[in-house]
Design a protein around this motif. Structure first.
Motif, PDB file in Angstrom:
ATOM      1  N   GLU A 236       0.810  -1.213   0.241  1.00 55.10           N
ATOM      2  CA  GLU A 236      -0.306   0.024   0.121  1.00 55.10           C
ATOM      3  C   GLU A 236       0.846   1.439   0.060  1.00 55.10           C
ATOM      4  OE1 GLU A 236      -4.001  -1.317   2.344  1.00 55.10           O
ATOM      5  OE2 GLU A 236      -2.282  -1.035   3.588  1.00 55.10           O
ATOM      6  N   GLY A 237       2.185   1.286  -0.183  1.00 52.43           N
ATOM      7  CA  GLY A 237       3.232   2.179  -0.011  1.00 52.43           C
ATOM      8  C   GLY A 237       3.511   2.800   1.302  1.00 52.43           C
ATOM      9  N   THR A 238       3.339   1.994   2.321  1.00 51.62           N
ATOM     10  CA  THR A 238       3.899   2.254   3.256  1.00 51.62           C
ATOM     11  C   THR A 238       5.281   1.461   3.980  1.00 51.62           C
ATOM     12  OG1 THR A 238       1.756   2.909   4.321  1.00 51.62           O
ATOM     13  CG2 THR A 238       2.922   2.215   5.917  1.00 51.62           C
ATOM     14  N   VAL A 239       6.115   2.206   4.254  1.00 56.58           N
ATOM     15  CA  VAL A 239       7.553   1.518   4.687  1.00 56.58           C
ATOM     16  C   VAL A 239       7.479   1.491   6.265  1.00 56.58           C
ATOM     17  CG1 VAL A 239       9.997   1.568   4.510  1.00 56.58           C
ATOM     18  CG2 VAL A 239       8.549   1.879   2.545  1.00 56.58           C
ATOM     19  N   PRO A 240       7.427   0.306   6.922  1.00 52.34           N
ATOM     20  CA  PRO A 240       7.556   0.505   8.275  1.00 52.34           C
ATOM     21  C   PRO A 240       9.058   0.843   8.647  1.00 52.34           C
ATOM     22  CG  PRO A 240       7.643  -1.957   7.666  1.00 52.34           C
ATOM     23  CD  PRO A 240       7.380  -0.977   6.369  1.00 52.34           C
ATOM     24  N   GLN A 241       9.099   1.162   9.962  1.00 50.81           N
ATOM     25  CA  GLN A 241      10.501   1.537  10.618  1.00 50.81           C
ATOM     26  C   GLN A 241      11.284   0.314  10.760  1.00 50.81           C
ATOM     27  OE1 GLN A 241      10.017   3.678  14.313  1.00 50.81           O
ATOM     28  NE2 GLN A 241       9.520   5.592  13.174  1.00 50.81           N
ATOM     29  N   GLU A 242      12.637   0.320  10.271  1.00 51.87           N
ATOM     30  CA  GLU A 242      13.380  -0.896  10.456  1.00 51.87           C
ATOM     31  C   GLU A 242      12.966  -2.271  10.206  1.00 51.87           C
ATOM     32  OE1 GLU A 242      15.265  -0.731  14.374  1.00 51.87           O
ATOM     33  OE2 GLU A 242      16.090   1.244  14.124  1.00 51.87           O
ATOM     34  N   PRO A 243      12.441  -2.219   8.814  1.00 47.09           N
ATOM     35  CA  PRO A 243      11.931  -3.566   8.438  1.00 47.09           C
ATOM     36  C   PRO A 243      13.117  -4.722   8.113  1.00 47.09           C
ATOM     37  CG  PRO A 243      11.900  -2.007   6.394  1.00 47.09           C
ATOM     38  CD  PRO A 243      12.417  -1.401   7.839  1.00 47.09           C
TER      39      PRO A 243
ATOM     40  N   THR B  66       5.414 -15.186  -3.175  1.00 46.95           N
ATOM     41  CA  THR B  66       4.237 -15.006  -3.230  1.00 46.95           C
ATOM     42  C   THR B  66       3.997 -14.360  -4.841  1.00 46.95           C
ATOM     43  OG1 THR B  66       4.114 -13.032  -2.182  1.00 46.95           O
ATOM     44  CG2 THR B  66       3.278 -15.140  -1.089  1.00 46.95           C
ATOM     45  N   LEU B  67       4.860 -14.049  -5.456  1.00 45.24           N
ATOM     46  CA  LEU B  67       4.580 -13.415  -6.961  1.00 45.24           C
ATOM     47  C   LEU B  67       4.383 -12.070  -6.978  1.00 45.24           C
ATOM     48  CD1 LEU B  67       3.574 -16.467  -8.877  1.00 45.24           C
ATOM     49  CD2 LEU B  67       5.958 -16.008  -8.247  1.00 45.24           C
ATOM     50  N   VAL B  68       4.464 -11.182  -5.848  1.00 46.42           N
ATOM     51  CA  VAL B  68       4.117  -9.941  -5.876  1.00 46.42           C
ATOM     52  C   VAL B  68       5.215  -9.160  -5.905  1.00 46.42           C
ATOM     53  CG1 VAL B  68       1.888 -10.719  -4.548  1.00 46.42           C
ATOM     54  CG2 VAL B  68       3.891  -9.858  -3.335  1.00 46.42           C
ATOM     55  N   THR B  69       6.365  -9.339  -6.204  1.00 46.36           N
ATOM     56  CA  THR B  69       7.533  -8.332  -6.363  1.00 46.36           C
ATOM     57  C   THR B  69       7.403  -7.421  -7.344  1.00 46.36           C
ATOM     58  OG1 THR B  69       9.145 -10.244  -5.669  1.00 46.36           O
ATOM     59  CG2 THR B  69       9.912  -8.064  -6.590  1.00 46.36           C
ATOM     60  N   PRO B  70       6.649  -7.633  -8.357  1.00 50.05           N
ATOM     61  CA  PRO B  70       6.576  -6.546  -9.263  1.00 50.05           C
ATOM     62  C   PRO B  70       5.329  -5.352  -8.722  1.00 50.05           C
ATOM     63  CG  PRO B  70       6.271  -8.492 -10.489  1.00 50.05           C
ATOM     64  CD  PRO B  70       6.473  -8.861  -9.007  1.00 50.05           C
ATOM     65  N   ALA B  71       4.390  -5.742  -8.061  1.00 53.27           N
ATOM     66  CA  ALA B  71       3.551  -5.020  -7.496  1.00 53.27           C
ATOM     67  C   ALA B  71       4.121  -4.352  -6.365  1.00 53.27           C
ATOM     68  CB  ALA B  71       2.203  -5.827  -6.677  1.00 53.27           C
ATOM     69  N   LEU B  72       5.109  -4.799  -5.322  1.00 55.29           N
ATOM     70  CA  LEU B  72       5.726  -4.143  -4.488  1.00 55.29           C
ATOM     71  C   LEU B  72       6.712  -3.088  -5.105  1.00 55.29           C
ATOM     72  CD1 LEU B  72       6.438  -4.164  -1.294  1.00 55.29           C
ATOM     73  CD2 LEU B  72       8.463  -5.635  -2.035  1.00 55.29           C
ATOM     74  N   ALA B  73       7.466  -3.314  -6.181  1.00 55.93           N
ATOM     75  CA  ALA B  73       8.233  -2.443  -7.163  1.00 55.93           C
ATOM     76  C   ALA B  73       7.254  -1.170  -7.286  1.00 55.93           C
ATOM     77  CB  ALA B  73       8.656  -2.877  -8.032  1.00 55.93           C
ATOM     78  N   ALA B  74       6.185  -1.276  -7.665  1.00 61.96           N
ATOM     79  CA  ALA B  74       5.358  -0.237  -8.331  1.00 61.96           C
ATOM     80  C   ALA B  74       4.848   0.527  -6.743  1.00 61.96           C
ATOM     81  CB  ALA B  74       3.910  -0.600  -8.870  1.00 61.96           C
ATOM     82  N   ALA B  75       4.581  -0.239  -5.850  1.00 64.55           N
ATOM     83  CA  ALA B  75       4.051   0.390  -4.715  1.00 64.55           C
ATOM     84  C   ALA B  75       5.158   1.302  -3.995  1.00 64.55           C
ATOM     85  CB  ALA B  75       3.642  -0.224  -3.692  1.00 64.55           C
ATOM     86  N   LEU B  76       6.416   1.104  -4.222  1.00 63.43           N
ATOM     87  CA  LEU B  76       7.455   1.643  -3.221  1.00 63.43           C
ATOM     88  C   LEU B  76       8.374   2.439  -4.198  1.00 63.43           C
ATOM     89  CD1 LEU B  76       8.671  -1.167  -0.602  1.00 63.43           C
ATOM     90  CD2 LEU B  76       7.006   0.684  -0.547  1.00 63.43           C
ATOM     91  N   HIS B  77       8.121   2.528  -5.531  1.00 64.52           N
ATOM     92  CA  HIS B  77       8.977   3.209  -6.539  1.00 64.52           C
ATOM     93  C   HIS B  77       8.970   4.796  -6.162  1.00 64.52           C
ATOM     94  CE1 HIS B  77      10.687   4.710 -10.222  1.00 64.52           C
ATOM     95  NE2 HIS B  77       9.786   5.598 -10.223  1.00 64.52           N
ATOM     96  N   GLY B  78      10.175   5.207  -5.950  1.00 65.21           N
ATOM     97  CA  GLY B  78      10.699   6.525  -5.649  1.00 65.21           C
ATOM     98  C   GLY B  78      10.546   6.815  -4.066  1.00 65.21           C
ATOM     99  N   ASN B  79       9.874   5.989  -3.130  1.00 65.35           N
ATOM    100  CA  ASN B  79       9.839   6.149  -1.736  1.00 65.35           C
ATOM    101  C   ASN B  79      11.078   6.449  -1.302  1.00 65.35           C
ATOM    102  OD1 ASN B  79       9.341   5.632   1.161  1.00 65.35           O
ATOM    103  ND2 ASN B  79       7.528   4.917   0.592  1.00 65.35           N
ATOM    104  N   PRO B  80      11.505   7.569  -0.391  1.00 68.53           N
ATOM    105  CA  PRO B  80      12.982   7.789   0.152  1.00 68.53           C
ATOM    106  C   PRO B  80      13.216   7.028   1.265  1.00 68.53           C
ATOM    107  CG  PRO B  80      11.261   9.627   0.775  1.00 68.53           C
ATOM    108  CD  PRO B  80      10.698   8.439  -0.302  1.00 68.53           C
TER     109      PRO B  80
END
Length: 342
Positions: free
Chosen positions: A16-23, A35-49
């Motif tokens: 959902e675009g939320t990066v937890p602290q110290e994951p 689970t084959l969702v790495t592409p979705a994860l890439a899209a959700a976190l793209h450009g997240n500092p």
């Protein structure tokens, strides 16, 4: 909370675009890959500092490879539907194929492994000839021959599965039964029948819950749950009348409710507002999360579900054979789950 369950929760928030602290990025990426969702994860976190540079580089690499693969799958889908439609065979894209058809640019947020098309049973021979003319060869089907045929070409990124009826549902509906839930459309200049969002959701749910036996084993196909989330987010709540027609009651309705509850628990999405779930689906949903990372618990709960809510076996004149099939079906429930599920 078990470590596996905690990582799943973190992964869903990251999707959902939320990066937890110290994951734990190693564990997070391992679960996304499995689970084959790495592409979705890439899209959700793209450009997240908040994402480390090495993680962002890995996700960017996966996204680029996914775009290239999806472009190949899109060309394959276009060629197949054009060839079929030109000879009067109007296909119905289902499962991943309809997602690719609805978003013809492909994209980087969804991995496509094969293409599924449904056609009228009376056009099966013609469809086989048409696909043979463009280089496909028939392979051993993964299901009963009466339900469809599988095709492949060495030049393609994935296989092409032709369906005549869907064994995902207890009543095995065919092309004629599903066509009223579709609309005529043009895809790459070819005539196709596009399933409604509610039919798309129903096919995904029935495939996982009933055909893949996730209802009894308590497993979650996260990639398909993301597909459901995308459908509801894009088009709004699912149509209760469509779902009622395809999941008429009993076990099928409980399986439907369990998956919709899972969607709500993972992503807070209410697919059917006011849905009456009942006690069994609520227990089944809770069971799914309790057994994550606990193989022995999964086996015991699977055994209990088989006893309390046994799967359907298609009627046969020989009662003894019927019970042998049921026993063999139950035995398969206890095999190791597919690597893309939790």
């Amino acid at each position: 909370m078990s470590a596996d369950r905690r990582i799943l929760s973190v992964l869903c928030r990251a999707l959902e675009g939320t990066v937890p602290q110290e994951p734990d990025w190693a564990a997070l990426l391992a679960l996304a890959n499995r689970t084959l969702v790495t592409p979705a994860l890439a899209a959700a976190l793209h450009g997240n500092p908040a994402v480390p540079d090495e993680v962002q580089a890995f996700l960017t690499h996966i996204a680029a490879r996914t775009v290239r693969r999806n472009a190949m799958m899109e060309r394959q889908l276009a060629e197949a539907v054009q060839a079929l439609s030109s000879q009067g065979v109007v296909p119905m894209p289902i499962k991943g194929a309809v997602v690719l058809a609805a978003h013809p640019a492909g994209g980087a947020d969804r991995l496509f492994t094969d293409l599924d098309l449904m056609i009228a049973p009376g056009q099966a021979t013609l469809a086989g000839m048409i696909l043979g003319e463009i280089g496909y060869r028939s392979t051993a089907p993964s299901a009963a021959p009466a339900t469809g045929r599988n095709f492949e070409r060495s030049s393609d990124a994935g296989g092409l599965d032709i369906h005549y009826r869907l064994r995902s549902f207890d009543h095995w509906p065919g092309f004629a039964q599903l066509a009223p839930f579709c609309t005529e459309a043009t895809l790459h200049g070819a005539s196709v029948l596009m399933p409604s969002p509610s039919l798309q959701a129903a096919i995904l749910i029935a495939h996982d819950q009933l055909q893949e036996r996730d209802y009894w084993r308590g497993l979650i196909d996260l990639r398909h749950v993301l597909d459901l989330r995308a459908l509801v987010t894009a088009t709004g709540p699912l149509d209760p009348a469509t779902l009622a027609a395809l999941f008429p009651g009993g076990r099928a309705r409980r399986a439907l409710a369990t998956q919709l509850l899972t969607l709500r628990r993972l992503f807070g999405i209410e697919a059917v507002p006011g849905l009456e779930t009942g006690l069994r689906p609520r227990l089944q949903c809770a069971r799914r999360f309790r057994q994550i990372g606990r193989r022995r618990t999964m086996r015991w709960l699977t055994a209990a579900t088989l006893l309390l809510d046994p799967p359907a076996v298609r009627p046969r004149p020989d009662t003894a054979q019927n019970w042998r099939e049921r026993a063999q079906y139950g035995k398969r429930m206890f095999y190791a789950p597919k690597p893309n599920k939790v």
